[in-house]
Write a protein that holds these residues in place. Structure first.
Motif, short mmCIF file in Angstrom:
data_model
loop_
_atom_site.label_atom_id
_atom_site.label_comp_id
_atom_site.label_asym_id
_atom_site.label_seq_id
_atom_site.Cartn_x
_atom_site.Cartn_y
_atom_site.Cartn_z
N ASN A 7 0.52 -1.16 -0.04
CA ASN A 7 -0.10 0.09 -0.09
C ASN A 7 0.96 1.30 0.04
O ASN A 7 1.77 1.39 0.73
N ALA A 28 0.84 2.33 -10.22
CA ALA A 28 -0.26 1.58 -9.86
C ALA A 28 -0.90 0.76 -11.01
O ALA A 28 -1.36 -0.07 -10.59
N THR A 35 -1.73 -1.26 -3.64
CA THR A 35 -2.72 -0.24 -3.91
C THR A 35 -2.06 1.11 -3.64
O THR A 35 -1.56 1.31 -2.65
N HIS A 37 -2.74 5.09 -2.51
CA HIS A 37 -3.85 5.96 -1.79
C HIS A 37 -3.24 7.34 -2.16
O HIS A 37 -2.11 7.76 -2.05
N ASN A 61 -7.41 -0.26 -8.32
CA ASN A 61 -6.36 -0.34 -7.05
C ASN A 61 -5.99 0.95 -6.81
O ASN A 61 -5.00 1.25 -5.92
N ILE A 63 -7.14 4.58 -4.63
CA ILE A 63 -8.08 4.93 -3.71
C ILE A 63 -7.88 6.59 -3.63
O ILE A 63 -6.70 7.15 -3.17
N CYS A 82 -0.93 2.24 5.02
CA CYS A 82 0.05 2.13 4.02
C CYS A 82 1.57 1.94 4.68
O CYS A 82 1.70 2.41 5.82
#
Length: 185
Positions: A7, A28, A35, A37, A61, A63, A82
């Motif tokens: 993450n 990503a 993932t 963020h 994947n 966000i 993360c």
């Protein structure tokens, strides 16, 4: 740390290409096992979003958190999820985004020399801001043993808390101004 190693957090504001959000998104998209963020990003950079929003929506994947208050529970939750902080900035003056993340959480920073920070061995500094260099750094970081990721993340957190304080900043600015004035006289 074993659960969050894949993450990645990108945290920033305006100047998204300058701060490497394009590299983070492209990574990503090309590596669905990760993932991404995204906290922040300027809505005024319409051309950037016009190009990347369809890719983000299709990826599955990535966000989008939007702007997140660094004192909020939401920010704490993102930090807890993360394991890696990505900051491929072309040029900063002591990347405050990196300092805010590391000062509030323990993530392994993968950052460019252009951030203007000295995190030493606590992070992974990438000399050249290219997709290829940052992809390699991210893959290498995620492949590290969990205890190494944890050790580096906590070292980065502690370093930021000790070195990048408001008092140290004031002292550094004072010293630089004093040196400039003394050289002109």
């Amino acid at each position: 740390f074993s659960k969050c190693r894949n993450n990645i957090l990108w945290f920033g504001s305006s100047g998204m290409m300058h701060k490497g959000l394009d590299i983070a998104i492209d990574f990503a998209i090309g590596h669905p096992q990760f993932t991404l963020h995204i906290c922040g990003g300027s809505r005024q950079e319409k051309e950037f979003w016009k190009l990347y929003m369809p890719k983000i929506k299709a990826a599955g994947n990535i966000i989008m958190h939007g702007f997140v208050d660094i004192r909020s529970r939401e920010f704490a939750n993102v930090l807890a999820e993360c394991g890696l902080l990505l900051n491929p900035s072309l040029s900063e003056s002591g990347a405050v985004a990196v300092l805010n993340v590391l000062g509030n959480g323990a993530l392994l920073p993968i950052y460019s020399k252009g951030t203007g920070l000295d995190i030493a061995d606590a992070g992974i500094e990438v000399e050249e801001v290219t997709y290829e260099k940052f992809s390699k750094a991210l893959l290498d970081a995620a492949a590290l043993p969990t205890d190494v990721i944890k050790q580096k993340a906590w070292a980065a957190h502690n370093l930021v808390k000790e070195k990048y304080t408001l008092d140290n900043y004031r002292e550094t600015i004072y010293t630089h101004i004093k040196d400039i004035i003394e050289k002109r006289i």
